[in-house]
Every structure is written in C-alpha cells, then in structure tokens.
Scaffold this motif. Structure first.
Motif, PDB file in Angstrom:
ATOM      1  N   ALA A  89      44.982  58.457  13.008  1.00  0.00           N
ATOM      2  CA  ALA A  89      44.370  57.132  12.865  1.00  0.00           C
ATOM      3  C   ALA A  89      45.387  56.063  12.464  1.00  0.00           C
ATOM      4  O   ALA A  89      45.324  54.931  12.938  1.00  0.00           O
ATOM      5  N   ASP A  90      46.348  56.417  11.613  1.00  0.00           N
ATOM      6  CA  ASP A  90      47.326  55.425  11.169  1.00  0.00           C
ATOM      7  C   ASP A  90      48.411  55.131  12.209  1.00  0.00           C
ATOM      8  O   ASP A  90      49.265  54.280  11.998  1.00  0.00           O
ATOM      9  N   GLU A  91      48.377  55.810  13.346  1.00  0.00           N
ATOM     10  CA  GLU A  91      49.330  55.577  14.431  1.00  0.00           C
ATOM     11  C   GLU A  91      48.732  54.703  15.539  1.00  0.00           C
ATOM     12  O   GLU A  91      49.363  54.481  16.561  1.00  0.00           O
ATOM     13  N   VAL A  92      47.514  54.215  15.306  1.00  0.00           N
ATOM     14  CA  VAL A  92      46.811  53.443  16.333  1.00  0.00           C
ATOM     15  C   VAL A  92      46.625  52.005  15.859  1.00  0.00           C
ATOM     16  O   VAL A  92      46.262  51.756  14.712  1.00  0.00           O
ATOM     17  N   THR A  93      46.887  51.085  16.765  1.00  0.00           N
ATOM     18  CA  THR A  93      46.584  49.685  16.499  1.00  0.00           C
ATOM     19  C   THR A  93      45.720  49.155  17.632  1.00  0.00           C
ATOM     20  O   THR A  93      45.823  49.614  18.770  1.00  0.00           O
ATOM     21  N   VAL A  94      44.847  48.230  17.287  1.00  0.00           N
ATOM     22  CA  VAL A  94      43.969  47.605  18.275  1.00  0.00           C
ATOM     23  C   VAL A  94      44.376  46.133  18.364  1.00  0.00           C
ATOM     24  O   VAL A  94      44.545  45.466  17.354  1.00  0.00           O
ATOM     25  N   MET A  95      44.563  45.665  19.586  1.00  0.00           N
ATOM     26  CA  MET A  95      44.937  44.274  19.811  1.00  0.00           C
ATOM     27  C   MET A  95      43.974  43.659  20.818  1.00  0.00           C
ATOM     28  O   MET A  95      43.359  44.364  21.622  1.00  0.00           O
ATOM     29  N   GLN A  96      43.871  42.351  20.784  1.00  0.00           N
ATOM     30  CA  GLN A  96      42.961  41.608  21.639  1.00  0.00           C
ATOM     31  C   GLN A  96      43.753  40.733  22.591  1.00  0.00           C
ATOM     32  O   GLN A  96      44.660  40.023  22.171  1.00  0.00           O
ATOM     33  N   VAL A  97      43.423  40.768  23.881  1.00  0.00           N
ATOM     34  CA  VAL A  97      44.033  39.882  24.864  1.00  0.00           C
ATOM     35  C   VAL A  97      43.313  38.540  24.791  1.00  0.00           C
ATOM     36  O   VAL A  97      42.084  38.489  24.761  1.00  0.00           O
ATOM     37  N   LEU A  98      44.074  37.447  24.745  1.00  0.00           N
ATOM     38  CA  LEU A  98      43.486  36.111  24.731  1.00  0.00           C
ATOM     39  C   LEU A  98      43.534  35.514  26.137  1.00  0.00           C
ATOM     40  O   LEU A  98      44.443  35.808  26.907  1.00  0.00           O
ATOM     41  N   PHE A  99      42.545  34.690  26.441  1.00  0.00           N
ATOM     42  CA  PHE A  99      42.521  34.006  27.734  1.00  0.00           C
ATOM     43  C   PHE A  99      41.984  32.597  27.546  1.00  0.00           C
ATOM     44  O   PHE A  99      41.323  32.290  26.553  1.00  0.00           O
ATOM     45  N   LYS A 100      42.305  31.734  28.504  1.00  0.00           N
ATOM     46  CA  LYS A 100      41.846  30.351  28.463  1.00  0.00           C
ATOM     47  C   LYS A 100      40.540  30.243  29.242  1.00  0.00           C
ATOM     48  O   LYS A 100      40.446  30.700  30.370  1.00  0.00           O
ATOM     49  N   LYS A 101      39.548  29.635  28.615  1.00  0.00           N
ATOM     50  CA  LYS A 101      38.247  29.444  29.251  1.00  0.00           C
ATOM     51  C   LYS A 101      37.932  27.946  29.255  1.00  0.00           C
ATOM     52  O   LYS A 101      38.037  27.294  28.221  1.00  0.00           O
ATOM     53  N   GLU A 102      37.588  27.444  30.433  1.00  0.00           N
ATOM     54  CA  GLU A 102      37.225  26.028  30.548  1.00  0.00           C
ATOM     55  C   GLU A 102      35.742  25.927  30.854  1.00  0.00           C
ATOM     56  O   GLU A 102      35.239  26.584  31.757  1.00  0.00           O
ATOM     57  N   GLU A 103      35.058  25.088  30.063  1.00  0.00           N
ATOM     58  CA  GLU A 103      33.627  24.905  30.235  1.00  0.00           C
ATOM     59  C   GLU A 103      33.271  23.470  29.876  1.00  0.00           C
ATOM     60  O   GLU A 103      33.649  22.993  28.803  1.00  0.00           O
ATOM     61  N   GLY A 104      32.593  22.796  30.769  1.00  0.00           N
ATOM     62  CA  GLY A 104      32.176  21.428  30.494  1.00  0.00           C
ATOM     63  C   GLY A 104      33.325  20.476  30.231  1.00  0.00           C
ATOM     64  O   GLY A 104      33.203  19.579  29.404  1.00  0.00           O
ATOM     65  N   GLY A 105      34.450  20.696  30.886  1.00  0.00           N
ATOM     66  CA  GLY A 105      35.592  19.822  30.704  1.00  0.00           C
ATOM     67  C   GLY A 105      36.425  20.104  29.464  1.00  0.00           C
ATOM     68  O   GLY A 105      37.383  19.396  29.183  1.00  0.00           O
ATOM     69  N   LYS A 106      36.042  21.117  28.709  1.00  0.00           N
ATOM     70  CA  LYS A 106      36.786  21.482  27.503  1.00  0.00           C
ATOM     71  C   LYS A 106      37.402  22.860  27.688  1.00  0.00           C
ATOM     72  O   LYS A 106      36.813  23.745  28.301  1.00  0.00           O
ATOM     73  N   ALA A 107      38.588  23.029  27.142  1.00  0.00           N
ATOM     74  CA  ALA A 107      39.276  24.319  27.222  1.00  0.00           C
ATOM     75  C   ALA A 107      39.274  24.974  25.844  1.00  0.00           C
ATOM     76  O   ALA A 107      39.373  24.299  24.825  1.00  0.00           O
TER      77      ALA A 107
END
Length: 147
Positions: A89-107
C-alpha cells in the motif's frame, strides 16, 4: 537517454526514472513510457507534468487529489494488481489527470474523477483505473478553478 519534448525541448531522462503504463492512457494507448517533470524548487510538489517519451507532443498535467480536497478508496482487481506488480500500500500513489473544460463561454480546469492514475512508485509502473461510477468513498470539495 535524451528525449525531445514539446514543453521542455531536449531533456536527459534517467532510464531508472521512466514510468511505464503497459496499457497506455485513455485516448493515448500508444504512449506507454512517461517521465514526471515538476518545479525544481519544490521538494514535495502537488502537481507534475506527465511527459510521454513515446510522443513528444503529449504532456498531461497531473495532480495529487488531496491538493484538490478529495481522496480515493480504490479497490484493484487481480489483473490490475498483477499489472502493478503486487505493490504494498505504501508503494502506491494515486494521481488525477487535469483537463480544460469550456462551458457557456467560461473555461475551467477539472480533474478526471472517473479515471485516476494508480502508480507503483517502487516498480515505476502504472495504470489508469477507469470507474463506471464515482463512489461515495470519494470526499469532494472545491473541484473546479476558473482559468
């Protein structure tokens, strides 16, 4: 080994530090070898650039989910554990991929909640865990920030 990258130009990569994703990542199945890049001034960074060594144009921003205010309780099946070489368990890391989302003219920059990266930090092998639904065991807070 020397690798040409889109963001960093030519960089020297220690083969001992390459992270392998045997199945690739969703949408990038042909890219299997990656390196992590982060700000040298930060000994314990929360975010990294995951740079493909197979496709110089592929670089993804990844972040520790805790930095975004949530944690995962993931259950890995036997196939996933074998792919990760049965880490402790101590040899595992969890990471999150980020992405750009555009909705209603806002990013906004958003994490991919249903597809975290699970990495065996000792063996330097990882997988992208695709989840049908987000379980109630994920604690959420401020998940989006305006660009």
């Amino acid at each position: 080994m020397k690798v040409e990258t889109y963001l960093y130009g030519a960089v020297e990569v220690d083969p001992e530090k390459v992270i392998t994703f045997p199945n690739g990542l969703v949408g990038f199945e042909q890219s299997k070898r990656f390196m992590l890049v982060h700000d040298e001034g930060n000994a314990q960074p929360n975010s990294y650039t995951l740079q493909s060594l197979d496709d110089s144009a592929l670089a993804l921003l990844i972040v520790d989910p805790a930095a975004l205010g949530f944690t995962y309780e993931l259950e890995l099946n036997d196939v996933e554990m074998a792919l990760l070489q049965s880490p402790a368990a101590d040899e595992v890391t969890v990471m999150q991929v980020l992405f750009k989302k555009e909705e209603g003219g806002k990013a906004a920059i958003m994490p991919s909640l249903r597809a975290p990266l699970v990495i065996n930090t000792k063996a330097r092998v990882g997988l992208q865990k695709i989840m049908e639904t987000v379980s109630q065991n994920i604690l959420l807070s401020n998940l989006a920030s305006t660009v």
